[in-house]
Design a protein around this motif. Sequence first.
Motif, PDB file in Angstrom:
ATOM      1  N   LEU A 194       0.827  -1.197   0.000  1.00  0.00           N
ATOM      2  CA  LEU A 194       0.000   0.000   0.000  1.00  0.00           C
ATOM      3  C   LEU A 194       0.864   1.250   0.000  1.00  0.00           C
ATOM      4  CD1 LEU A 194      -2.687   1.584   0.402  1.00  0.00           C
ATOM      5  CD2 LEU A 194      -2.435   1.164   2.855  1.00  0.00           C
ATOM      6  N   LEU A 195       1.874   1.289   0.843  1.00  0.00           N
ATOM      7  CA  LEU A 195       2.755   2.448   0.916  1.00  0.00           C
ATOM      8  C   LEU A 195       3.552   2.621  -0.375  1.00  0.00           C
ATOM      9  CD1 LEU A 195       4.046   2.009   4.573  1.00  0.00           C
ATOM     10  CD2 LEU A 195       2.405   3.713   3.761  1.00  0.00           C
ATOM     11  N   ALA A 196       3.955   1.508  -0.979  1.00  0.00           N
ATOM     12  CA  ALA A 196       4.706   1.584  -2.235  1.00  0.00           C
ATOM     13  C   ALA A 196       3.830   2.124  -3.365  1.00  0.00           C
ATOM     14  CB  ALA A 196       5.251   0.200  -2.603  1.00  0.00           C
ATOM     15  N   TYR A 197       2.571   1.666  -3.421  1.00  0.00           N
ATOM     16  CA  TYR A 197       1.660   2.161  -4.463  1.00  0.00           C
ATOM     17  C   TYR A 197       1.316   3.626  -4.224  1.00  0.00           C
ATOM     18  CZ  TYR A 197       1.164  -2.851  -5.329  1.00  0.00           C
ATOM     19  OH  TYR A 197       1.415  -4.177  -5.586  1.00  0.00           O
ATOM     20  N   GLY A 235     -13.373   7.752 -12.900  1.00  0.00           N
ATOM     21  CA  GLY A 235     -13.846   6.518 -13.523  1.00  0.00           C
ATOM     22  C   GLY A 235     -13.731   5.370 -12.545  1.00  0.00           C
ATOM     23  N   ASN A 236     -14.540   4.341 -12.728  1.00  0.00           N
ATOM     24  CA  ASN A 236     -14.593   3.233 -11.774  1.00  0.00           C
ATOM     25  C   ASN A 236     -13.642   2.091 -12.099  1.00  0.00           C
ATOM     26  OD1 ASN A 236     -16.534   4.561 -10.281  1.00  0.00           O
ATOM     27  ND2 ASN A 236     -18.245   3.542 -11.293  1.00  0.00           N
ATOM     28  N   GLY A 237     -13.381   1.850 -13.370  1.00  0.00           N
ATOM     29  CA  GLY A 237     -12.537   0.718 -13.735  1.00  0.00           C
ATOM     30  C   GLY A 237     -11.071   1.089 -13.825  1.00  0.00           C
ATOM     31  N   PRO A 238     -10.196   0.084 -13.743  1.00  0.00           N
ATOM     32  CA  PRO A 238     -10.468  -1.345 -13.557  1.00  0.00           C
ATOM     33  C   PRO A 238     -10.938  -1.658 -12.129  1.00  0.00           C
ATOM     34  CG  PRO A 238      -8.111  -0.943 -13.510  1.00  0.00           C
ATOM     35  CD  PRO A 238      -8.750   0.367 -13.879  1.00  0.00           C
ATOM     36  N   ASP A 251      -0.986  -7.105 -10.839  1.00  0.00           N
ATOM     37  CA  ASP A 251       0.342  -6.510 -10.799  1.00  0.00           C
ATOM     38  C   ASP A 251       0.769  -5.983 -12.164  1.00  0.00           C
ATOM     39  OD1 ASP A 251       0.606  -7.078  -8.103  1.00  0.00           O
ATOM     40  OD2 ASP A 251       1.595  -9.007  -8.442  1.00  0.00           O
ATOM     41  N   THR A 252       0.148  -6.503 -13.213  1.00  0.00           N
ATOM     42  CA  THR A 252       0.524  -6.110 -14.576  1.00  0.00           C
ATOM     43  C   THR A 252      -0.138  -4.814 -15.033  1.00  0.00           C
ATOM     44  OG1 THR A 252      -1.239  -7.560 -15.409  1.00  0.00           O
ATOM     45  CG2 THR A 252       0.985  -8.483 -15.305  1.00  0.00           C
ATOM     46  N   LEU A 253      -1.028  -4.253 -14.219  1.00  0.00           N
ATOM     47  CA  LEU A 253      -1.652  -2.984 -14.596  1.00  0.00           C
ATOM     48  C   LEU A 253      -0.583  -1.910 -14.797  1.00  0.00           C
ATOM     49  CD1 LEU A 253      -4.754  -2.760 -12.208  1.00  0.00           C
ATOM     50  CD2 LEU A 253      -4.784  -3.074 -14.686  1.00  0.00           C
TER      51      LEU A 253
END
Length: 271
Positions: free
Chosen positions: A134-137, A159-162, A167-169
């Motif tokens: 979480l901290l890294a993101y 926007g709601n998506g994805p 991890d590949t996002l």
Amino acid sequence: MSESQTLVIGDIQGCFGGLMALLEKAGFDEQRDTLLAVGDVLARGEDSHATVKYLMDLGDRFCTVLGNHDLHFLAVSQGIKKAKKSDRIDPLLKSKKLGDYVDWFRQFPLAMAVRENTTMVHAGLYPGWSPAQLLAYSDEISTVLKGSGWKTLLENMYGNGPFEWKDTLKGVQRQRFIINACTRMRFIQDQKYLDFACKHHPDDAPANLTPWFSIPNPALCAEQRIIFGHWAALEGETGSEQITGLDTGYVWGNTLTALRLETNELISVSA
């Protein structure tokens, strides 16, 4: 109190009177104590301008994570979105210090460690993420928000998506998911999909929806604690000593709540 204290306060939402009342009740000393906020420090309350000015004046005695209303304010300030009348942020937008307010908000993260094994975030910890992830993101988003591409980030965050983390996002999809998970999440569908339609208390939610904090998370160790806000309908109830909800709905006529970290004491004032 003779020793310094650290207070973590729930969603202030521009309720300056409530903020002052709660700090007085907690014996907050501006020269000695530290105030942390779970985000949404502005919007909807009676005086977002006075609230932001006061918190800024605390200097390094104050820090917050960003909530959805805080990010929306940044977008509105740049003409990316229009403010709603219910936001009640016109005095901020018309202030000669608007640029200073914008720069001030841009420095804050989506999540932060408030002490060892205790992490603060506006909406919560997405199931399957560890606090370290979480901290890294959060750092990923902070890097962009502090950089030259910050306006593009704000343009693309809506926007709601994805709805599911992978991890590949990459790019906009990755950034939007991180922002949504950190600032808008309440319910999870089928153990992994974000749902933004339901804002009710869990007792009143459809059977296929589960609060994020009720989904077993093997990445969250037993000694780790998450502090969050955002979900006023909970009135702070999570059923877990490990997960602390601090949005108790002051702006909706309920209470404003702070957690004193040194004693684990909850302090509240009524609207």
